[in-house]
Design a protein around this motif. Structure first.
Motif, PDB file in Angstrom:
ATOM      1  N   LEU A  50       0.988  -1.189  -0.005  1.00  0.00           N
ATOM      2  CA  LEU A  50       0.255  -0.098   0.139  1.00  0.00           C
ATOM      3  C   LEU A  50       1.008   1.182  -0.119  1.00  0.00           C
ATOM      4  N   SER A  51       2.038   1.073   0.634  1.00  0.00           N
ATOM      5  CA  SER A  51       2.852   2.394   0.920  1.00  0.00           C
ATOM      6  C   SER A  51       3.550   2.687  -0.633  1.00  0.00           C
ATOM      7  N   ASP A  52       3.970   1.436  -1.245  1.00  0.00           N
ATOM      8  CA  ASP A  52       4.496   1.711  -2.674  1.00  0.00           C
ATOM      9  C   ASP A  52       3.490   2.228  -3.597  1.00  0.00           C
ATOM     10  N   TYR A  53       2.075   1.652  -3.374  1.00  0.00           N
ATOM     11  CA  TYR A  53       1.170   2.236  -4.254  1.00  0.00           C
ATOM     12  C   TYR A  53       0.784   3.726  -4.196  1.00  0.00           C
ATOM     13  N   ALA A  54       0.844   4.277  -2.845  1.00  0.00           N
ATOM     14  CA  ALA A  54       0.740   5.684  -2.613  1.00  0.00           C
ATOM     15  C   ALA A  54       1.655   6.416  -3.165  1.00  0.00           C
ATOM     16  N   THR A  55       2.935   5.811  -3.060  1.00  0.00           N
ATOM     17  CA  THR A  55       4.264   6.599  -3.532  1.00  0.00           C
ATOM     18  C   THR A  55       4.073   6.954  -5.239  1.00  0.00           C
ATOM     19  N   VAL A  56       3.559   5.545  -5.711  1.00  0.00           N
ATOM     20  CA  VAL A  56       3.395   5.711  -7.446  1.00  0.00           C
ATOM     21  C   VAL A  56       2.470   7.000  -7.528  1.00  0.00           C
ATOM     22  N   LEU A  57       1.289   6.795  -6.927  1.00  0.00           N
ATOM     23  CA  LEU A  57       0.255   7.695  -7.342  1.00  0.00           C
ATOM     24  C   LEU A  57       0.623   9.216  -7.012  1.00  0.00           C
ATOM     25  N   LEU A  58       1.425   9.349  -5.998  1.00  0.00           N
ATOM     26  CA  LEU A  58       1.853  10.558  -5.808  1.00  0.00           C
ATOM     27  C   LEU A  58       2.897  11.107  -6.758  1.00  0.00           C
ATOM     28  N   ASN A  59       3.734  10.271  -7.390  1.00  0.00           N
ATOM     29  CA  ASN A  59       4.606  10.611  -8.501  1.00  0.00           C
ATOM     30  C   ASN A  59       4.041  11.006  -9.829  1.00  0.00           C
ATOM     31  N   ARG A  60       2.786  10.312  -9.941  1.00  0.00           N
ATOM     32  CA  ARG A  60       2.084  10.597 -10.881  1.00  0.00           C
ATOM     33  C   ARG A  60       1.333  11.766 -10.880  1.00  0.00           C
ATOM     34  N   GLY A  61       1.296  12.352  -9.774  1.00  0.00           N
ATOM     35  CA  GLY A  61       0.620  13.757  -9.908  1.00  0.00           C
ATOM     36  C   GLY A  61      -0.522  13.832  -9.097  1.00  0.00           C
ATOM     37  N   HIS A  62      -1.076  12.727  -8.566  1.00  0.00           N
ATOM     38  CA  HIS A  62      -2.428  12.762  -7.996  1.00  0.00           C
ATOM     39  C   HIS A  62      -2.307  13.528  -6.445  1.00  0.00           C
ATOM     40  N   LEU A  63      -3.441  14.275  -6.277  1.00  0.00           N
ATOM     41  CA  LEU A  63      -3.473  15.090  -5.039  1.00  0.00           C
ATOM     42  C   LEU A  63      -3.477  14.215  -3.640  1.00  0.00           C
ATOM     43  N   PRO A  64      -3.169  14.586  -2.705  1.00  0.00           N
ATOM     44  CA  PRO A  64      -3.216  13.743  -1.324  1.00  0.00           C
ATOM     45  C   PRO A  64      -4.303  13.461  -1.052  1.00  0.00           C
ATOM     46  N   GLY A  65      -5.449  14.257  -1.205  1.00  0.00           N
ATOM     47  CA  GLY A  65      -6.717  13.781  -0.991  1.00  0.00           C
ATOM     48  C   GLY A  65      -7.369  12.682  -1.893  1.00  0.00           C
ATOM     49  N   THR A  66      -7.007  12.603  -3.026  1.00  0.00           N
ATOM     50  CA  THR A  66      -7.044  11.616  -3.970  1.00  0.00           C
ATOM     51  C   THR A  66      -6.523  10.260  -3.406  1.00  0.00           C
ATOM     52  N   ILE A  67      -5.234  10.410  -3.100  1.00  0.00           N
ATOM     53  CA  ILE A  67      -4.586   9.108  -2.763  1.00  0.00           C
ATOM     54  C   ILE A  67      -5.233   8.632  -1.480  1.00  0.00           C
ATOM     55  N   GLN A  68      -5.560   9.424  -0.454  1.00  0.00           N
ATOM     56  CA  GLN A  68      -6.183   9.074   0.828  1.00  0.00           C
ATOM     57  C   GLN A  68      -7.534   8.149   0.474  1.00  0.00           C
ATOM     58  N   ALA A  69      -8.204   8.819  -0.550  1.00  0.00           N
ATOM     59  CA  ALA A  69      -9.428   8.109  -0.850  1.00  0.00           C
ATOM     60  C   ALA A  69      -9.213   6.639  -1.422  1.00  0.00           C
ATOM     61  N   HIS A  70      -8.150   6.478  -2.305  1.00  0.00           N
ATOM     62  CA  HIS A  70      -7.558   5.254  -2.811  1.00  0.00           C
ATOM     63  C   HIS A  70      -7.259   4.493  -1.475  1.00  0.00           C
ATOM     64  N   MET A  71      -6.477   4.706  -0.592  1.00  0.00           N
ATOM     65  CA  MET A  71      -6.388   4.132   0.542  1.00  0.00           C
ATOM     66  C   MET A  71      -7.235   3.537   1.395  1.00  0.00           C
ATOM     67  N   ALA A  72      -8.214   4.261   1.540  1.00  0.00           N
ATOM     68  CA  ALA A  72      -9.499   4.095   2.220  1.00  0.00           C
ATOM     69  C   ALA A  72     -10.317   2.757   1.857  1.00  0.00           C
ATOM     70  N   GLY A  73     -10.385   3.047   0.290  1.00  0.00           N
ATOM     71  CA  GLY A  73     -11.024   1.972  -0.429  1.00  0.00           C
ATOM     72  C   GLY A  73     -10.454   0.645  -0.213  1.00  0.00           C
ATOM     73  N   ILE A  74      -9.225   0.643  -0.538  1.00  0.00           N
ATOM     74  CA  ILE A  74      -8.458  -0.667  -0.350  1.00  0.00           C
ATOM     75  C   ILE A  74      -8.510  -1.217   0.968  1.00  0.00           C
ATOM     76  N   ASN A  75      -8.188  -0.441   1.970  1.00  0.00           N
ATOM     77  CA  ASN A  75      -8.457  -0.940   3.361  1.00  0.00           C
ATOM     78  C   ASN A  75      -9.734  -1.335   3.863  1.00  0.00           C
ATOM     79  N   ARG A  76     -10.753  -0.758   3.175  1.00  0.00           N
ATOM     80  CA  ARG A  76     -12.253  -1.257   3.461  1.00  0.00           C
ATOM     81  C   ARG A  76     -12.348  -2.518   2.766  1.00  0.00           C
ATOM     82  N   TYR A  77     -11.848  -2.771   1.543  1.00  0.00           N
ATOM     83  CA  TYR A  77     -11.902  -3.765   0.993  1.00  0.00           C
ATOM     84  C   TYR A  77     -11.130  -4.992   1.537  1.00  0.00           C
TER      85      TYR A  77
END
Length: 232
Positions: free
Chosen positions: A1-28
């Motif tokens: 999950l940490s690596d995935y968040a880093t990839v999203l950040l490097n691709r220009g996604h905003l922190p709020g968008t990344i947090q939403a991704h993380m919340a969805g994955i953890n919920r799953y």
């Protein structure tokens, strides 16, 4: 999950968008636990197709036709609709403008110059207030509105009063835009006017940081990526 968040950040996604991704994955993953699955099974992902958001703005010709059609509406819809491309307000912001929201103040341009400008005090998302400069065409609309119609309706706090009580409805504003849009055979929305307005200010020399404040954005990147149509 940490690596995935880093990839999203490097691709220009905003922190709020990344947090939403993380919340969805953890919920799953938590849901999988309730199904008796101890860990996810990973498969080759089907990458989503990235759709580029169209930065639609009104051309000068379409803006002229828009103004002509809006001018045929009854007040206060006429003035409210004509102010959309001159203020860049959202529908709910336009509907809830207070009667005393318009003021003449010095406004700072790029390079340090100031210009006396008519502004509107707007309450936007989250209840935050901001000051929005009105383009000169919009100032003319406001003067005409106060002289010919608004002064005969003094007993209300709203700039655009409703038919029976309170302020004009956002539904009435949206329906009026649709009425104008039909003969033009276009698919613009009040958000198109918002992009048209912000692009106009940028071309007149307003600094991007100031533009973000005017638009009510905390991130200049959102403004540059989604609102300024500089190639039009």
């Amino acid at each position: 999950l940490s690596d995935y968040a880093t990839v999203l950040l490097n691709r220009g996604h905003l922190p709020g968008t990344i947090q939403a991704h993380m919340a969805g994955i953890n919920r799953y993953i938590r849901w999988l636990d309730t199904q008796g699955v101890s860990s996810p099974e990973f498969f080759k992902a089907e990458l989503p197709r990235r759709k580029r958001r169209v930065k639609d703005v009104l051309s000068p010709e379409h803006l002229r036709l828009y103004t002509q059609l809006a001018n045929e509406l009854d007040e206060p819809l006429r003035s409210a609709i004509m102010l959309f491309p001159c203020t860049g307000l959202r529908s709910n912001e336009m509907a809830t403008l207070k009667l005393n929201s318009a003021k003449r103040v010095p406004f700072q341009m790029a390079g340090g110059q100031t210009r006396d400008t008519t502004t509107l005090k707007v309450r936007g998302k989250g209840g935050d207030e901001r000051v929005v400069p009105v383009l000169e065409e919009g100032v003319t609309v406001l003067h005409t509105y106060f002289d010919r119609w608004r002064k005969y309706h003094p007993d209300t706090q709203w700039l655009f009063p409703g038919r029976y009580a309170g302020h004009i409805s956002t539904r009435a504003l949206r329906e009026a835009v649709q009425k104008i849009r039909k003969p033009l055979r276009m698919t613009f929305t009040p958000h198109t006017m918002r992009r048209t307005y912000l692009t106009s200010l940028y071309r007149q020399g307003v600094d991007p940081l100031m533009l973000a404040k005017i638009a009510g954005h905390s991130d200049v990147k959102i403004l540059m990526d989604h609102y300024l149509a500089l190639d039009e």
